[in-house]
Design an enzyme around this catalytic site. Structure first.
Site, PDB file in Angstrom:
ATOM      1  N   LYS A  13       0.833  -1.208   0.000  1.00  0.00           N
ATOM      2  CA  LYS A  13       0.000   0.000   0.000  1.00  0.00           C
ATOM      3  C   LYS A  13       0.869   1.260   0.000  1.00  0.00           C
ATOM      4  O   LYS A  13       0.670   2.174  -0.794  1.00  0.00           O
ATOM      5  CB  LYS A  13      -0.932   0.026   1.233  1.00  0.00           C
ATOM      6  CG  LYS A  13      -1.818  -1.195   1.370  1.00  0.00           C
ATOM      7  CD  LYS A  13      -2.701  -1.128   2.608  1.00  0.00           C
ATOM      8  CE  LYS A  13      -1.988  -1.163   3.935  1.00  0.00           C
ATOM      9  NZ  LYS A  13      -1.320  -2.429   4.266  1.00  0.00           N
ATOM     10  N   ARG A  88      -9.933   0.748   8.764  1.00  0.00           N
ATOM     11  CA  ARG A  88      -9.499  -0.609   9.098  1.00  0.00           C
ATOM     12  C   ARG A  88     -10.576  -1.379   9.849  1.00  0.00           C
ATOM     13  O   ARG A  88     -10.367  -2.537  10.185  1.00  0.00           O
ATOM     14  CB  ARG A  88      -8.266  -0.524   9.990  1.00  0.00           C
ATOM     15  CG  ARG A  88      -6.968  -0.858   9.293  1.00  0.00           C
ATOM     16  CD  ARG A  88      -5.850  -0.561  10.268  1.00  0.00           C
ATOM     17  NE  ARG A  88      -4.676  -1.320  10.030  1.00  0.00           N
ATOM     18  CZ  ARG A  88      -3.596  -0.838   9.416  1.00  0.00           C
ATOM     19  NH1 ARG A  88      -3.589   0.382   8.944  1.00  0.00           N
ATOM     20  NH2 ARG A  88      -2.532  -1.581   9.279  1.00  0.00           N
ATOM     21  N   ARG A 161      11.336  -0.738  10.966  1.00  0.00           N
ATOM     22  CA  ARG A 161      10.246  -0.517  11.914  1.00  0.00           C
ATOM     23  C   ARG A 161      10.268  -1.544  13.042  1.00  0.00           C
ATOM     24  O   ARG A 161      10.542  -2.718  12.811  1.00  0.00           O
ATOM     25  CB  ARG A 161       8.895  -0.586  11.174  1.00  0.00           C
ATOM     26  CG  ARG A 161       8.483   0.748  10.623  1.00  0.00           C
ATOM     27  CD  ARG A 161       7.340   0.662   9.666  1.00  0.00           C
ATOM     28  NE  ARG A 161       6.197  -0.108  10.129  1.00  0.00           N
ATOM     29  CZ  ARG A 161       5.077  -0.257   9.416  1.00  0.00           C
ATOM     30  NH1 ARG A 161       4.978   0.314   8.232  1.00  0.00           N
ATOM     31  NH2 ARG A 161       4.074  -0.965   9.880  1.00  0.00           N
ATOM     32  N   ARG A 172      -0.582  -8.742  13.412  1.00  0.00           N
ATOM     33  CA  ARG A 172      -1.129  -7.746  12.477  1.00  0.00           C
ATOM     34  C   ARG A 172      -1.994  -8.425  11.415  1.00  0.00           C
ATOM     35  O   ARG A 172      -3.029  -7.911  11.023  1.00  0.00           O
ATOM     36  CB  ARG A 172       0.010  -6.949  11.827  1.00  0.00           C
ATOM     37  CG  ARG A 172       0.596  -5.901  12.776  1.00  0.00           C
ATOM     38  CD  ARG A 172       1.981  -5.457  12.395  1.00  0.00           C
ATOM     39  NE  ARG A 172       2.068  -4.835  11.089  1.00  0.00           N
ATOM     40  CZ  ARG A 172       3.220  -4.590  10.454  1.00  0.00           C
ATOM     41  NH1 ARG A 172       4.369  -4.913  11.033  1.00  0.00           N
ATOM     42  NH2 ARG A 172       3.219  -4.015   9.287  1.00  0.00           N
TER      43      ARG A 172
HETATM   44  P1  AP5 Z   1       4.865  -1.648   1.824  1.00  0.00           P
HETATM   45  O1  AP5 Z   1       4.474  -0.825   0.638  1.00  0.00           O
HETATM   46  O2  AP5 Z   1       5.652  -0.983   2.894  1.00  0.00           O
HETATM   47  O3  AP5 Z   1       3.556  -2.394   2.408  1.00  0.00           O
HETATM   48  P2  AP5 Z   1       2.306  -1.811   3.187  1.00  0.00           P
HETATM   49  O4  AP5 Z   1       1.090  -2.483   2.629  1.00  0.00           O
HETATM   50  O5  AP5 Z   1       2.317  -0.315   3.195  1.00  0.00           O
HETATM   51  O6  AP5 Z   1       2.617  -2.442   4.606  1.00  0.00           O
HETATM   52  P3  AP5 Z   1       2.571  -1.869   6.075  1.00  0.00           P
HETATM   53  O7  AP5 Z   1       3.309  -2.880   6.910  1.00  0.00           O
HETATM   54  O8  AP5 Z   1       3.029  -0.464   6.157  1.00  0.00           O
HETATM   55  O9  AP5 Z   1       1.056  -1.954   6.354  1.00  0.00           O
HETATM   56  P4  AP5 Z   1       0.377  -2.024   7.703  1.00  0.00           P
HETATM   57  O10 AP5 Z   1      -1.015  -1.847   7.254  1.00  0.00           O
HETATM   58  O11 AP5 Z   1       0.644  -3.216   8.530  1.00  0.00           O
HETATM   59  O12 AP5 Z   1       1.099  -0.869   8.545  1.00  0.00           O
HETATM   60  P5  AP5 Z   1       0.649   0.585   8.967  1.00  0.00           P
HETATM   61  O13 AP5 Z   1       1.839   1.428   9.006  1.00  0.00           O
HETATM   62  O14 AP5 Z   1      -0.545   1.024   8.185  1.00  0.00           O
HETATM   63  O15 AP5 Z   1       5.647  -2.931   1.288  1.00  0.00           O
HETATM   64  C1  AP5 Z   1       6.288  -3.826   2.177  1.00  0.00           C
HETATM   65  C2  AP5 Z   1       7.662  -4.225   1.613  1.00  0.00           C
HETATM   66  O16 AP5 Z   1       7.473  -5.031   0.455  1.00  0.00           O
HETATM   67  C3  AP5 Z   1       8.521  -3.031   1.186  1.00  0.00           C
HETATM   68  O17 AP5 Z   1       9.864  -3.275   1.542  1.00  0.00           O
HETATM   69  C4  AP5 Z   1       8.380  -2.970  -0.356  1.00  0.00           C
HETATM   70  O18 AP5 Z   1       9.589  -2.544  -0.970  1.00  0.00           O
HETATM   71  C5  AP5 Z   1       8.083  -4.433  -0.694  1.00  0.00           C
HETATM   72  N1  AP5 Z   1       7.096  -4.539  -1.784  1.00  0.00           N
HETATM   73  C6  AP5 Z   1       5.982  -3.771  -1.972  1.00  0.00           C
HETATM   74  N2  AP5 Z   1       5.288  -4.191  -3.054  1.00  0.00           N
HETATM   75  C7  AP5 Z   1       5.969  -5.275  -3.548  1.00  0.00           C
HETATM   76  C8  AP5 Z   1       5.757  -6.156  -4.653  1.00  0.00           C
HETATM   77  N3  AP5 Z   1       4.705  -6.012  -5.472  1.00  0.00           N
HETATM   78  N4  AP5 Z   1       6.663  -7.139  -4.847  1.00  0.00           N
HETATM   79  C9  AP5 Z   1       7.742  -7.291  -4.028  1.00  0.00           C
HETATM   80  N5  AP5 Z   1       7.997  -6.476  -2.967  1.00  0.00           N
HETATM   81  C10 AP5 Z   1       7.121  -5.488  -2.720  1.00  0.00           C
HETATM   82  O19 AP5 Z   1       0.108   0.312  10.448  1.00  0.00           O
HETATM   83  C11 AP5 Z   1       0.989  -0.014  11.512  1.00  0.00           C
HETATM   84  C12 AP5 Z   1       0.192  -0.134  12.809  1.00  0.00           C
HETATM   85  O20 AP5 Z   1      -0.465   1.117  13.114  1.00  0.00           O
HETATM   86  C13 AP5 Z   1      -0.972  -1.153  12.782  1.00  0.00           C
HETATM   87  O21 AP5 Z   1      -0.520  -2.461  13.073  1.00  0.00           O
HETATM   88  C14 AP5 Z   1      -1.890  -0.573  13.869  1.00  0.00           C
HETATM   89  O22 AP5 Z   1      -1.431  -0.888  15.152  1.00  0.00           O
HETATM   90  C15 AP5 Z   1      -1.765   0.927  13.684  1.00  0.00           C
HETATM   91  N6  AP5 Z   1      -2.780   1.504  12.761  1.00  0.00           N
HETATM   92  C16 AP5 Z   1      -2.526   2.116  11.558  1.00  0.00           C
HETATM   93  N7  AP5 Z   1      -3.674   2.533  11.003  1.00  0.00           N
HETATM   94  C17 AP5 Z   1      -4.671   2.187  11.864  1.00  0.00           C
HETATM   95  C18 AP5 Z   1      -6.099   2.326  11.834  1.00  0.00           C
HETATM   96  N8  AP5 Z   1      -6.728   2.914  10.787  1.00  0.00           N
HETATM   97  N9  AP5 Z   1      -6.799   1.844  12.874  1.00  0.00           N
HETATM   98  C19 AP5 Z   1      -6.202   1.255  13.929  1.00  0.00           C
HETATM   99  N10 AP5 Z   1      -4.850   1.099  14.017  1.00  0.00           N
HETATM  100  C20 AP5 Z   1      -4.104   1.543  12.998  1.00  0.00           C
END
Ligand code: AP5
Length: 216
Positions: A13, A88, A161, A172
């Protein structure tokens, strides 16, 4: 244009949101990034969020809805935004509908990035980013062009992270399947849901998303 990118942790994402931000001038609204900035600030909310995020659980709807409500009304969102990590839960989706209706703003697309759970730990455990500009990389899938130097800003310090470890990733993922996946039928009913193959390589995923969005 306003859209939501949905998918499990590590689906890509953030990677795709950055590309859309650069290519289409949309603003990325990442609730994960907002929370990490709040944690960094050391505020009381930040301290509460830190413990929850390190367990891989979801921060309360109340905090998240207030955070997005404040952000989405800022003038830079008027030209279009990409929601990355929000909503979410069903409660967050309903609150979003309500705030967009009040603002008279339309949600154009909800894009699901479909990825099998099996590859997500690999994706997440190889991820790192530049400490200076935040550009994201991967040990195998998105390497630095020059070892130890950020392609974007020339920075030489990188960070990983705290929640990117196998144990937290499994919590997660559990949270995703229990609380976030039920949003897919919610958006399907509202007629806004499209899916792309998040297992494809990064450029191919971008092409599929661009095909959904249509001409600039
Ligand atoms: P990346 O693009 O970083 O993936 P992502 O989907 O953004 O993953 P996140 O881990 O950031 O998502 P998340 O939803 O768990 O975390 P968030 O920060 O929102 O890609 C990952 C890796 O793969 C990268 O190294 C990239 O280079 C590689 N890659 C990407 N695409 C690829 C492909 N096609 N092929 C190969 N490699 C690829 O949330 C963190 C925490 O915050 C949550 O756990 C929760 O506690 C809290 N939180 C956040 N939002 C909320 C909410 N709305 N409500 C409640 N809690 C929340």
């Amino acid at each position: 244009m306003n859209l939501i990118l949905m998918g499990p942790p590590g689906a890509g994402k953030g990677t795709q949101a950055k590309r859309l931000e650069d290519g289409r001038g949309l603003i990325q609204l990442s609730t994960g990034d907002m929370l990490r900035a709040t944690v960094e600030s050391g505020s009381e909310v930040g301290q509460q969020a830190k413990a929850i995020m390190e367990r891989g659980e979801l921060v309360s709807d109340e905090i998240m809805i207030a955070m997005i409500r404040d952000r989405i009304q800022q003038p830079d969102c008027e030209n279009g935004f990409i929601l990355d990590g929000f909503p979410r839960t069903i409660a967050q989706a309903e609150a979003l509908d309500e705030m967009l209706t009040k603002m008279d703003v339309r949600l154009d697309h909800v894009i699901e990035m479909k990825v099998d759970d099996g590859i997500l730990v690999d994706r997440i455990s190889g991820r790192f980013s530049c400490t200076s500009c935040g550009t994201g990389y991967h040990d195998r899938f998105q390497k630095l062009q020059k070892e130890g130097v950020c392609d974007n800003c020339g920075g030489t310090e990188f960070t990983r992270r705290k929640d990117d470890n196998a144990e937290t990733v499994s919590s997660r993922l559990e949270a995703y399947h229990a609380q976030t996946a039920p949003l897919l039928p919610y958006y399907k009913e509202h007629g806004a849901l499209k899916s792309v193959d998040g297992m494809a390589d990064i450029d191919e995923v971008t092409r599929q998303i661009e095909a959904v969005l249509g001409a600039v």
